[in-house]
Write an enzyme that holds these catalytic residues in place. Structure first.
Site, PDB file in Angstrom:
ATOM      1  N   ASP B 167       0.864  -1.183   0.000  1.00  0.00           N
ATOM      2  CA  ASP B 167       0.000   0.000   0.000  1.00  0.00           C
ATOM      3  C   ASP B 167       0.892   1.221   0.000  1.00  0.00           C
ATOM      4  OD1 ASP B 167      -2.246   1.840   0.891  1.00  0.00           O
ATOM      5  OD2 ASP B 167      -3.252  -0.098   1.085  1.00  0.00           O
ATOM      6  N   HIS B 198      -3.419   6.269   3.567  1.00  0.00           N
ATOM      7  CA  HIS B 198      -4.105   5.031   3.179  1.00  0.00           C
ATOM      8  C   HIS B 198      -3.427   3.806   3.789  1.00  0.00           C
ATOM      9  CE1 HIS B 198      -5.870   1.899   0.582  1.00  0.00           C
ATOM     10  NE2 HIS B 198      -6.883   2.750   0.456  1.00  0.00           N
ATOM     11  N   SER B 346     -11.246  -0.702   0.307  1.00  0.00           N
ATOM     12  CA  SER B 346      -9.898  -0.892   0.840  1.00  0.00           C
ATOM     13  C   SER B 346      -9.949  -1.376   2.285  1.00  0.00           C
ATOM     14  CB  SER B 346      -9.131   0.425   0.808  1.00  0.00           C
ATOM     15  OG  SER B 346      -8.738   0.753  -0.496  1.00  0.00           O
TER      16      SER B 346
END
Lengths: 233, 414
Positions: B167, B198, B346
């Protein structure tokens, strides 16, 4: 069987070499020039004082087979300087997702004294960072002894350039006269390697126990540091 | 003489080391649309006359042979050879080549794929994280249903299970993630590992510390996170990553013994990424990917066989085999030592990665070979994962007081 293998070892290895190196556009051919402070073959020095030079090439066929040859300056007895030309050919095939099995043959020819010539067969189990092989020589260095050599190699990559490696081997005489020497000898090599582009530098410590079938007459130190450099192209 | 040679070699090594320029990592400063990946076969390590105990990165001889091929290809096709990345886990050596304008990648890829030395060539694709809606207040909507974490943690905490988060960067010193990260690698092409939103959010959902009087409890608070930074945060729009960076992340995850790989991202079909995902699955590593609602069959890589594809909110149109997990208004860690709520597939994928870590702990224990856990997940009729039933099945015992679970079925996507 043993004599036949030895007699035809050179031809067999050459034929295997030709077989696996049959031209293919997807094959890869590499060559290396190397210098080492001491040429230690299974823990035993095969050269006299001074550095040892080696030229080698390797061919990888798309089907997992490979072949190659190397030429190394050796001095099995004081003053007897030859070139050891070693040809090899073999194949690997996947055993599972992480491991391969390998089988092949080598033939060593010594210019100037072919009585040292010998052939070996080997099988191996290989993973990404370790490999184990068993070598059988029906007439080790032409000394009329047959041998088994088991070796285990491993390395760990510390970053994209730097690695640590280790090697442990045991050779044992399975037939023939030992001239009073013990049947088995072990050898160990641990070291570090550093690769930058086509240059590979290595520094290692090499040691061996006493006894076993010696290919050379040197009674020098059983352990030493060995420095080496190679350039691939 | 030998001492002299040793001294010379060490001196040479020192001199070359001092003179070596900093290596460009992934060529990421160039426009990815003007790059192609050229994959050459990386032969397995085998017997060598020189007794070189190395393979992959360290095999200078093989590397030189392949580099020569790559240089010839670059010359023949008018390209600039940028970097090379061996990927031993899939037997490939990956070369990045830059395309001078105004030529287009499609044309160059087509030409390179005609070359017999090339396994294949492909465009440098762009992937992006799947964080859901862009509406500024979306994250303030009511929270998703709970997974009864306290009950799950009474049975398992993911102790020692290695979960790779491929990620954007994870903030390694976040108070709720301190000491949860086992390994961090920067593969995104810039020089510094950065903690970004994120990646930090996904890692927090998977493995934030529990019972520390701070923030949240991760789904698997005793799991070990491999924080593999392959994506770079983009201003105001999630994170993006290239084929090469993702491939390096997958290679690293496999080589470092991940038992679960979380891919909270999606993009176009990509042969190299598919090969690496297959290599992970073949090693019995569970691969979890977020579903891209805008793409057919969940998009890529979520649509690959064997991958656990996860969406944050099921709908009647959700394809069979895709499951749903909490992914809306999820409180989690963010960079800058913050916490906030997030929404999107996600984060649903991160929940499932954490759950798989719990199941692996109960099934086989950390550090041992694990079998794929995808077929052991239990889902309800509306496609939502029943975490208690899944963990109960994995452990062969009662979890969450053994509540009734309607219409259970297992997920198998092969």
């Amino acid at each position: 069987m043993r004599r036949g293998l030895l007699r035809h070892g050179r031809q067999l290895t050459f034929a295997a070499l030709c077989l696996v190196t049959s031209l293919s556009a997807r094959a890869q051919l590499g060559a290396t020039l190397a210098v080492e402070s001491d040429y230690r073959f299974r823990g035993v020095s095969l050269d006299g004082p001074g550095p040892s030079l080696r030229a080698s090439f390797n061919y990888d066929a798309p089907n997992g087979c490979y072949g190659g040859a190397s030429a190394t300056r050796v001095e099995p007895e004081h003053g007897d300087r030859y070139a050891q030309v070693l040809g090899y050919a073999g194949c690997t095939t996947p055993l599972d997702v992480d491991r391969l099995v390998e089988a092949g043959a080598t033939y060593s020819h010594f210019s100037g004294d072919s009585s040292y010539d010998f052939a070996e067969l080997y099988v191996g189990l290989l993973a990404g960072r370790w490999g184990a092989r068993l070598h059988f020589a029906p007439d080790y260095f032409g000394r009329k002894v047959s041998t088994l050599y088991a070796e285990f190699d491993a390395h760990t990559v510390l970053d994209e350039n730097f690695r640590l490696f280790g090697h442990l081997g045991v050779i044992t005489r399975i037939s023939g006269s030992g001239n009073g020497e013990s049947r088995t000898r072990g050898d160990l090599r641990v070291g570090a390697g550093w690769v930058w582009r086509s240059l590979d530098l290595q520094l290692s410590w090499v040691g061996a126990t006493e006894g076993g079938p010696y290919p050379a007459v040197y009674g020098g130190r059983r352990s030493t540091f060995v420095a080496g450099a190679s350039y691939s192209f | 003489m030998k001492a002299l040679l040793l001294t010379l070699l060490l001196g040479l090594a020192t001199a070359i080391g001092a003179a070596e320029p900093a290596r460009e990592t992934t060529g990421a400063r160039a426009d990815p649309q003007q790059q192609v990946l050229v994959l050459l076969r990386l032969p397995a390590a085998h017997f060598r006359a020189d007794g070189n105990y190395a393979s992959g990165y360290a095999d200078a001889s093989g590397r030189a042979a392949r580099r020569r091929v790559a240089e010839a290809l670059a010359r023949a096709h008018g390209l600039v050879l940028a970097t090379a990345w061996p990927m031993p886990v899939v037997g490939l050596d990956c070369y990045v080549m830059e395309i001078p304008a105004p030529r287009r990648a499609e044309e160059v890829v087509s030409q390179l794929n005609q070359e017999p030395q090339v396994e294949w060539a492909q465009a440098m694709n762009q992937f992006s994280t799947l964080a859901g809606h862009d509406d500024p207040l979306y994250a303030m909507q009511p929270a998703a249903a709970s997974w009864h974490l306290a009950d799950l943690h009474a049975a398992a905490t993911g102790r020692g299970v290695r979960v790779a988060v491929i990620d954007s960067g994870v903030q390694l010193d976040h108070p709720d993630l301190a000491e949860q990260v086992d390994t961090s690698l920067n593969l995104a092409g810039d020089r510094t590992y950065l903690g970004e939103d994120h990646g930090t959010a996904v890692a927090g959902i998977v493995a934030a510390r529990a019972d520390n009087k701070l923030g949240i409890a991760g789904v698997a608070p005793r799991a070990r996170v491999l924080a593999l930074r392959a994506c770079r945060q983009q201003p105001g729009a999630g994170a993006s990553c290239t084929t090469l960076a993702l491939a390096l992340g997958l290679s690293a995850a496999i080589e470092k013994g991940a038992q679960v790989i979380n891919l909270s991202l999606g993009g176009p079909q990509d042969r190299l990424i598919a090969r690496l995902v297959d290599a992970a699955l073949a090693r019995r590593i569970a691969v979890v990917a977020a579903v891209d609602r805008a793409a057919d069959q969940g998009g890529f890589p979520a649509g690959m066989a064997g991958v656990v594809a996860v969406v944050d909110e099921p709908s009647p149109a959700t394809p069979a085999g895709i499951l749903a997990a909490p992914g809306r208004d999820v409180p989690t860690t963010l960079s800058g030592s913050r916490w906030a709520t997030v929404s999107g597939a996600s984060y649903a994928a991160a929940h499932v990665s954490g759950l798989l870590a719990l199941m692996i702990e109960l099934q086989q224990g950390p550090g041992r070979s694990t079998r794929l856990a995808t077929a052991d997940l239990v889902v309800q009729a509306d496609r939502r994962v029943d975490a208690c039933a899944s963990l109960g099945r994995a452990g062969g015992r009662c979890v969450c007081a053994c509540g009734e679970t309607p219409a259970m079925e297992s997920v198998a996507r092969h």
